[in-house]
Design a protein around this motif. Sequence first.
Motif, PDB file in Angstrom:
ATOM      1  N   GLY A   1      65.078  17.815 -13.175  1.00  0.00           N
ATOM      2  CA  GLY A   1      64.895  18.835 -12.143  1.00  0.00           C
ATOM      3  C   GLY A   1      66.212  19.358 -11.614  1.00  0.00           C
ATOM      4  O   GLY A   1      66.394  20.576 -11.426  1.00  0.00           O
TER       5      GLY A   1
ATOM      6  N   SER B   1      67.825  21.632 -14.157  1.00  0.00           N
ATOM      7  CA  SER B   1      67.264  22.993 -14.104  1.00  0.00           C
ATOM      8  C   SER B   1      67.881  23.780 -12.957  1.00  0.00           C
ATOM      9  O   SER B   1      68.121  24.986 -13.081  1.00  0.00           O
ATOM     10  CB  SER B   1      65.741  22.922 -13.949  1.00  0.00           C
ATOM     11  OG  SER B   1      65.150  22.229 -15.024  1.00  0.00           O
ATOM     12  N   ALA B   2      68.154  23.098 -11.830  1.00  0.00           N
ATOM     13  CA  ALA B   2      68.799  23.783 -10.706  1.00  0.00           C
ATOM     14  C   ALA B   2      70.203  24.247 -11.072  1.00  0.00           C
ATOM     15  O   ALA B   2      70.649  25.324 -10.650  1.00  0.00           O
ATOM     16  CB  ALA B   2      68.848  22.850  -9.493  1.00  0.00           C
TER      17      ALA B   2
ATOM     18  N   ALA C   1      64.919  24.533  -6.721  1.00  0.00           N
ATOM     19  CA  ALA C   1      64.831  23.387  -7.628  1.00  0.00           C
ATOM     20  C   ALA C   1      65.528  22.166  -7.045  1.00  0.00           C
ATOM     21  O   ALA C   1      65.048  21.028  -7.207  1.00  0.00           O
ATOM     22  CB  ALA C   1      65.440  23.751  -8.985  1.00  0.00           C
TER      23      ALA C   1
ATOM     24  N   LEU D   1      58.882  23.352 -10.681  1.00  0.00           N
ATOM     25  CA  LEU D   1      60.057  22.908 -11.425  1.00  0.00           C
ATOM     26  C   LEU D   1      60.025  23.401 -12.870  1.00  0.00           C
ATOM     27  O   LEU D   1      61.050  23.827 -13.422  1.00  0.00           O
ATOM     28  CB  LEU D   1      60.145  21.385 -11.396  1.00  0.00           C
ATOM     29  CG  LEU D   1      60.845  20.739 -10.199  1.00  0.00           C
ATOM     30  CD1 LEU D   1      60.862  19.229 -10.351  1.00  0.00           C
ATOM     31  CD2 LEU D   1      62.252  21.263 -10.040  1.00  0.00           C
TER      32      LEU D   1
ATOM     33  N   ILE E   1      60.923  27.089 -12.992  1.00  0.00           N
ATOM     34  CA  ILE E   1      62.362  27.328 -12.837  1.00  0.00           C
ATOM     35  C   ILE E   1      63.109  26.926 -14.107  1.00  0.00           C
ATOM     36  O   ILE E   1      64.027  27.629 -14.558  1.00  0.00           O
ATOM     37  CB  ILE E   1      62.880  26.562 -11.613  1.00  0.00           C
ATOM     38  CG1 ILE E   1      62.234  27.110 -10.341  1.00  0.00           C
ATOM     39  CG2 ILE E   1      64.396  26.673 -11.510  1.00  0.00           C
ATOM     40  CD1 ILE E   1      62.550  26.313  -9.095  1.00  0.00           C
ATOM     41  N   SER E   2      62.736  25.791 -14.703  1.00  0.00           N
ATOM     42  CA  SER E   2      63.405  25.376 -15.942  1.00  0.00           C
ATOM     43  C   SER E   2      63.109  26.336 -17.088  1.00  0.00           C
ATOM     44  O   SER E   2      63.963  26.542 -17.963  1.00  0.00           O
ATOM     45  CB  SER E   2      62.961  23.963 -16.316  1.00  0.00           C
ATOM     46  OG  SER E   2      61.588  23.936 -16.668  1.00  0.00           O
TER      47      SER E   2
END
Length: 738
Positions: free
Chosen positions: A639, A642-643, A655, A704, A707-708
Amino acid sequence: MVSDETLAETLQAYRDPRECADRMIELALRGGGPDNITCIVADVMDIDFGEVAPIMGGSVGDGSEIGPLPDSAAARASATTLTRTAPQPLVPPVPAPVARRRSRLRLWLAVIVALIVLVGGGILARIWVMQQYYVGADGQQVAIFQGVGGEVLGLPLHQVSERSDIALNDLPETDRSAVRAGITTADGITGARSIVERLRDRMLAPCPEPEPLPTRRRSRRSARSRRCRCPACRRSTPRRCPPRDARARDELPVGELMAAPDLRAGPTPSTPAPPTLPTGRGIELVLLGFAAVIVTCALVLVEANQEQELTRALIFVGLAYLGLFTIAHFAVRRFAPYADPLILPCVAVLNGLGLVMIHRLDLAEADRAAALGREAPTELISRQVAWTAIGLVLFVAVLWVIRDHRTIARYAYTAGFAGLVLLALPGLLPSSISEVNGAKLWIRVGPVGIQPGEFAKILLIVFFAAFLMQKRDLFTTAGRRILGIEFPRPRDLGPLLLAWGLSVGVLVLERDLGTSLLFFGIVLVLLYAATERVSWLLVGLAFFLGGCVIAYQLFSHVRVRVQVWIDPFADFEGTGFQIGQALFGLGTGGVGGTGLGAGRPDLVPYAESDFMLSSLGEELGLIGLAAILVVYLVLITRGLRSALAVRDSFGKLLATGLAFTLALQVFIVIGGASKLIPLTGLTLPFLSYGGSSLVANYALVALLLRISNAARAPLPRRPATPLPPIADAGTELVERPR
C-alpha cells in the motif's frame, strides 16, 4: 487455587481421564500453584474386561507412558525407583464406530488432497494457456488471440487480445487459409504483432481504374464492360491484385496452428511494436490458489483434531471461500487490471485464517455446551461468511463505481461531514441501542448491529487527504526555529487541534480508547506526509501525552485499563482475567504452538474478536504469529509502495492514510494483547470476528487497489499530430521581457 465448581465443570466437560487430569493440572498451574502437582482421576466403568493387570504410570512407571517434566520432583523420584517390567494389559478391541470414523476420515483426506491437486493443476494449466499467443481470424478480421485454439466442455481456451485493421479478403488465398487455421508464435505478444506486420506487407493492392474496351460505338452494356489495366489479373472487373513479387515470396503453409517461418523475422524497423507492461493477474491467481490450499489444509487439521472426522462445515466454508475470492479476482481483472498483484492474496490469506479460527472456536463452544447439557450456541462462522460476502460485494462496487480515485477529491467536504456524523452518532443515541460492554459504538436495529465509526475513518481520511493537498503550502510555511527545528505557526495548528478535539470527544461520548487513538494517529501521519516536517510529529506527540494525562485523571475506564496493563494479576479473577488468560495462552503455545484444534483458546473471553491474536498464538506459536505479521507487513508495504508510485498528490496522501490505518490498527491490537500497551478494544483487520470492521476494510482495500492500478497502468499514448510545412507555419511574435 482451583474452585470446586471449576473442578466439577472440568469433570463434566472431559470424558477421557487423561485429558481431564491434564486440564486440571493446567488450571492449577495457571492459578499459581507449585511445580509439583499431583492429580488423580478415576474412571469408573461397568464393562467387564476380565483380568487386567494394573498399569503403573508416573514416577513409579517403567517409562512407557508419558514421563514427568524434566528437572521436577516427579523426575527426581522416578530416577531413584527400581526399573521393573510392567505386565502387558489386556487391551479391549476397538469399537466398530471408531474404525468407521477413521476410515471416513481417511476417505475425506483423500478427497481433499485430490481436490487440491485438481485445483492446483487447473490453475497452472490456465496460467500456461494464458501465456500463449497466436494470430487467427475474428470473423472477417485478423486478430491476435491469447490462449490456444480449441474448447474444453464448450468453454473456449482463448480470447481476443488485439484486433487489427486487416481484412481476410485483402490477403492472398494461402495467407487467408493459414490465418484461419491459426499461426502460433513462441515470442509472446511481440511475435504475434510481428506476424501481423508481415501480413500487412502481403496485403493485396487494389487494381487501378479499368479502361473501357476499344469499340466504335459505345452502348450502355459496352460502357460497363471494362478491362483492368493490371497485368497481374487481366480481369474484366476491378479487384484486389496480388503484388508483383508474390511469386518470389514464400507462401504461408496451411495446417493446424502452424507457424510461417518468414513471418517470424521480427517487426519491421519502421513500425516497432510498443512495449507491453505485465498486469500481474497471473501472479495474483497463483497466490490466491496457494492461499486456498493453506486455508483448506488448516480447516482439515481443525476438523481432524476437534471432531476426529470431516463434517459438512468444511465443504461449506471451503466452497464459500473459493467462490467469493474467485469473484473478487475476476472483478480486479476486469476493473483494475494493473493493480498490485500481492494485495488481494494477502487479504485472502488473512480472511481465510480468520474463518478457520472462528470455526475452531465454534466447535469448542459446541463441545462445552454438549458436555454441560446445554443448547448449542449460534455458530459464528456462518455470520462471518455472510459478512465476508457483503464485504466483497462492497469491494466490487467500489472498483466498479470509482474508476479514477481523483474524482473522490471533489466530494471531500461532503465526506468529511458524513464522517463526523457517523463518528458522533452512536454517542448521541440512547444506550439501549448503542452501548455494548460499556462502549457506545453500535447502532442496533433488532439482531443486526453495525459500527459506523469503521466507515467514518475512511471518509475522514478522504477529507484530510484532499484538504491537506489543497492547503499544503499553508502548513509548510516556516514558523519559529527552536533547537534547530522549525515549528509551525500557532495559527496553522487548526487540523491538529480539530483531530485532538475529536479524539477527546470520542473518548468522552463513546468511551472508546481505540478509536480515538487510531483517529488522532491517522491525522498526525497525514500531516507529516503532506509537509515532510518532523516538527508536526513532535507537536502531535505533545498533544497526545497531554491528552493521556487528562484522560487518566478524568475517566475511570481509562484508569482501569492502565492499572490492568501495569499488573493484570493484581485482580486476576476480575478485571485482569481476560489479559491474564491471553498471556497464559501465548505462553502455552510457545515457539511451535499446540497445533490447530489442539489448544484451549476458548478459555479466553472474546477470543474470536478482541483476542484473536492469543488464540492464533496458542495454536500456531511464535512461528505462526511471525508468518501472519509478515503477511500484514507485505500488505502494508504494498500500500505504501502504491502511494510512492502514484503521480498525483491526492492519491499519495490517500494511499498513505489507508495503509497506515491498517498498520496502526495492527500495532494497537498486538500491543494490547501482548501487554505492550493498554487494551483498546480494536480488532485485527480481516482476522477477527466482526461485520462492520470486515466490510469497511474491504472498501479500504478496494481504494488501495484503485490507486495502485493508476500507479502501475501505462500512460495513454496520444496520436502524433502532423506538423504543417515550414512554409505554411504561422509567425509568432515574442516580446522581450522588460
